[in-house]
Design a protein around this motif. Structure first.
Motif, PDB file in Angstrom:
ATOM      1  N   ILE A   1      50.130 101.502  64.872  1.00 45.29           N
ATOM      2  CA  ILE A   1      51.304 100.671  65.125  1.00 45.29           C
ATOM      3  C   ILE A   1      50.828  99.230  65.105  1.00 45.29           C
ATOM      4  O   ILE A   1      49.844  98.891  65.752  1.00 45.29           O
ATOM      5  CB  ILE A   1      51.948 100.971  66.493  1.00 45.29           C
ATOM      6  CG1 ILE A   1      52.509 102.382  66.526  1.00 45.29           C
ATOM      7  CG2 ILE A   1      53.041  99.966  66.799  1.00 45.29           C
ATOM      8  CD1 ILE A   1      53.097 102.778  67.869  1.00 45.29           C
ATOM      9  N   SER A   2      51.520  98.404  64.327  1.00 47.58           N
ATOM     10  CA  SER A   2      51.170  96.987  64.345  1.00 47.58           C
ATOM     11  C   SER A   2      52.436  96.150  64.371  1.00 47.58           C
ATOM     12  O   SER A   2      53.448  96.509  63.769  1.00 47.58           O
ATOM     13  CB  SER A   2      50.308  96.624  63.136  1.00 47.58           C
ATOM     14  OG  SER A   2      51.035  96.816  61.943  1.00 47.58           O
ATOM     15  N   CYS A   3      52.364  95.058  65.111  1.00 43.67           N
ATOM     16  CA  CYS A   3      53.461  94.109  65.199  1.00 43.67           C
ATOM     17  C   CYS A   3      52.960  92.780  64.655  1.00 43.67           C
ATOM     18  O   CYS A   3      51.773  92.471  64.743  1.00 43.67           O
ATOM     19  CB  CYS A   3      53.900  93.917  66.645  1.00 43.67           C
ATOM     20  SG  CYS A   3      54.617  95.388  67.404  1.00 43.67           S
ATOM     21  N   CYS A   4      53.882  92.000  64.105  1.00 48.71           N
ATOM     22  CA  CYS A   4      53.510  90.693  63.581  1.00 48.71           C
ATOM     23  C   CYS A   4      54.674  89.732  63.733  1.00 48.71           C
ATOM     24  O   CYS A   4      55.814  90.144  63.923  1.00 48.71           O
ATOM     25  CB  CYS A   4      53.083  90.800  62.121  1.00 48.71           C
ATOM     26  SG  CYS A   4      54.340  91.498  61.005  1.00 48.71           S
ATOM     27  N   GLU A   5      54.366  88.447  63.680  1.00 47.66           N
ATOM     28  CA  GLU A   5      55.378  87.401  63.752  1.00 47.66           C
ATOM     29  C   GLU A   5      55.599  86.846  62.356  1.00 47.66           C
ATOM     30  O   GLU A   5      54.724  86.908  61.505  1.00 47.66           O
ATOM     31  CB  GLU A   5      54.915  86.270  64.672  1.00 47.66           C
ATOM     32  CG  GLU A   5      54.886  86.634  66.128  1.00 47.66           C
ATOM     33  CD  GLU A   5      54.536  85.425  66.983  1.00 47.66           C
ATOM     34  OE1 GLU A   5      55.379  84.516  67.092  1.00 47.66           O
ATOM     35  OE2 GLU A   5      53.414  85.417  67.511  1.00 47.66           O
ATOM     36  N   GLY A   6      56.762  86.273  62.130  1.00 52.44           N
ATOM     37  CA  GLY A   6      57.057  85.650  60.835  1.00 52.44           C
ATOM     38  C   GLY A   6      57.943  86.546  59.994  1.00 52.44           C
ATOM     39  O   GLY A   6      57.830  87.777  60.040  1.00 52.44           O
ATOM     40  N   ASN A   7      58.837  85.932  59.235  1.00 52.60           N
ATOM     41  CA  ASN A   7      59.747  86.701  58.384  1.00 52.60           C
ATOM     42  C   ASN A   7      58.977  87.527  57.364  1.00 52.60           C
ATOM     43  O   ASN A   7      58.032  87.040  56.733  1.00 52.60           O
ATOM     44  CB  ASN A   7      60.725  85.765  57.666  1.00 52.60           C
ATOM     45  CG  ASN A   7      61.833  85.308  58.583  1.00 52.60           C
ATOM     46  OD1 ASN A   7      62.241  86.042  59.484  1.00 52.60           O
ATOM     47  ND2 ASN A   7      62.320  84.108  58.376  1.00 52.60           N
ATOM     48  N   LEU A   8      59.353  88.785  57.237  1.00 56.21           N
ATOM     49  CA  LEU A   8      58.812  89.730  56.252  1.00 56.21           C
ATOM     50  C   LEU A   8      57.301  89.888  56.351  1.00 56.21           C
ATOM     51  O   LEU A   8      56.633  90.188  55.365  1.00 56.21           O
ATOM     52  CB  LEU A   8      59.230  89.308  54.838  1.00 56.21           C
ATOM     53  CG  LEU A   8      60.741  89.139  54.638  1.00 56.21           C
ATOM     54  CD1 LEU A   8      61.038  88.596  53.255  1.00 56.21           C
ATOM     55  CD2 LEU A   8      61.481  90.439  54.889  1.00 56.21           C
ATOM     56  N   CYS A   9      56.745  89.716  57.544  1.00 58.84           N
ATOM     57  CA  CYS A   9      55.294  89.794  57.722  1.00 58.84           C
ATOM     58  C   CYS A   9      54.769  91.228  57.687  1.00 58.84           C
ATOM     59  O   CYS A   9      53.568  91.434  57.603  1.00 58.84           O
ATOM     60  CB  CYS A   9      54.876  89.123  59.031  1.00 58.84           C
ATOM     61  SG  CYS A   9      55.554  89.939  60.513  1.00 58.84           S
ATOM     62  N   ASN A  10      55.680  92.224  57.733  1.00 58.68           N
ATOM     63  CA  ASN A  10      55.217  93.619  57.779  1.00 58.68           C
ATOM     64  C   ASN A  10      55.128  94.259  56.400  1.00 58.68           C
ATOM     65  O   ASN A  10      55.102  95.475  56.277  1.00 58.68           O
ATOM     66  CB  ASN A  10      56.063  94.465  58.733  1.00 58.68           C
ATOM     67  CG  ASN A  10      57.531  94.521  58.367  1.00 58.68           C
ATOM     68  OD1 ASN A  10      58.049  93.679  57.631  1.00 58.68           O
ATOM     69  ND2 ASN A  10      58.237  95.504  58.904  1.00 58.68           N
ATOM     70  N   GLY A  11      55.036  93.461  55.321  1.00 51.82           N
ATOM     71  CA  GLY A  11      54.767  93.956  53.972  1.00 51.82           C
ATOM     72  C   GLY A  11      55.837  94.868  53.423  1.00 51.82           C
ATOM     73  O   GLY A  11      56.693  95.353  54.142  1.00 51.82           O
ATOM     74  N   ALA A  12      55.790  95.093  52.105  1.00 50.92           N
ATOM     75  CA  ALA A  12      56.830  95.891  51.451  1.00 50.92           C
ATOM     76  C   ALA A  12      56.263  97.108  50.745  1.00 50.92           C
ATOM     77  O   ALA A  12      56.957  97.725  49.958  1.00 50.92           O
ATOM     78  CB  ALA A  12      57.585  95.022  50.439  1.00 50.92           C
ATOM     79  N   GLN A  13      54.993  97.460  51.004  1.00 53.93           N
ATOM     80  CA  GLN A  13      54.410  98.589  50.284  1.00 53.93           C
ATOM     81  C   GLN A  13      55.225  99.858  50.510  1.00 53.93           C
ATOM     82  O   GLN A  13      55.821 100.055  51.542  1.00 53.93           O
ATOM     83  CB  GLN A  13      52.934  98.800  50.630  1.00 53.93           C
ATOM     84  CG  GLN A  13      52.635  99.131  52.058  1.00 53.93           C
ATOM     85  CD  GLN A  13      52.372  97.904  52.893  1.00 53.93           C
ATOM     86  OE1 GLN A  13      52.975  96.857  52.694  1.00 53.93           O
ATOM     87  NE2 GLN A  13      51.489  98.029  53.854  1.00 53.93           N
ATOM     88  N   SER A  14      55.193 100.721  49.510  1.00 53.76           N
ATOM     89  CA  SER A  14      56.019 101.935  49.530  1.00 53.76           C
ATOM     90  C   SER A  14      55.224 103.119  50.048  1.00 53.76           C
ATOM     91  O   SER A  14      54.271 103.534  49.428  1.00 53.76           O
ATOM     92  CB  SER A  14      56.501 102.229  48.109  1.00 53.76           C
ATOM     93  OG  SER A  14      57.188 103.435  48.077  1.00 53.76           O
TER      94      SER A  14
END
Length: 199
Positions: free
Chosen positions: A167-180
């Motif tokens: 589980i990871s959390c991050c700040e900033g818009n769209l910071c959690n990547g888009a990989q499929s």
């Protein structure tokens, strides 16, 4: 002097045996009308109330849960199809009111979310959801990933969710990547939702 000691000892006697009491219910119909009082076990120091909403197509369902918990964080989490909000308190029967429904008023933050086939959809965060989350579960040869919006208070508490390997959390818009990546998307959503509802 003896009177003061007697009063002090009496006070200790009455407070030492006190256990927290919370309302308890689990409702799949969205209403906790039949809630009961529960005396919390030792180590359970907070009362919790959670409201979860699942929306698939035109079908929306609401779950209400209340009870004693060892630790609790107030906040919300949003995976797109599944959203939940939790309220915490620490006095007797303080969880009488249901947790408010998760906010659906966008706050300007955006995170990637998964739809069961890819994780490239963009989700508008709501309320106090000020972080993005990525969670991955591996069960045998099946790996499932969910992404979405989450409150910082929940990020700080996601260290031990059963069957979830990262589980990871991050700040900033769209910071959690888009990989499929995603196979048992709903299964992982339900695992995480039950963790936040029942812990």
């Amino acid at each position: 002097m003896d009177l003061q000691i007697s009063v002090f000892l009496l006070f200790i006697l009455f407070t030492a045996g006190h256990s927290l009491r919370c309302y308890e219910c689990m409702s799949l119909t969205g209403s906790c009308t039949g809630q009961t009082e529960q005396t919390c076990l030792s180590g359970y120091s907070q009362c919790e109330s959670s409201t979860g909403i699942t929306k698939v197509g035109d079908i929306t369902s609401k779950v209400q849960a209340k009870g004693c918990v060892p630790a609790c964080q107030s906040g919300s989490i949003n995976f797109g199809l599944v959203r939940t909000a939790t309220s915490c308190c620490n006095t007797d029967l303080c969880n009488l009111q249901n947790a408010p429904e998760p906010s659906n008023v966008p706050n300007g933050k955006k995170c990637y979310t998964c739809d069961g086939e890819s994780c490239s959809a963009i989700l508008s965060c709501s309320g106090d959801e000020n972080r993005c989350i990525t969670a991955t579960e591996t069960s045998g040869s099946v790996t499932a990933t969910v992404k979405g919006c989450i409150s910082k208070s929940f990020c700080d508490a996601t260290t031990a969710v059963r069957n979830v390997v990262s589980i990871s959390c991050c700040e900033g818009n769209l910071c959690n990547g888009a990989q499929s990546v995603s196979q048992s998307f709903l299964f992982l959503c339900c695992s995480l939702l039950s963790y936040f509802l029942l812990h």
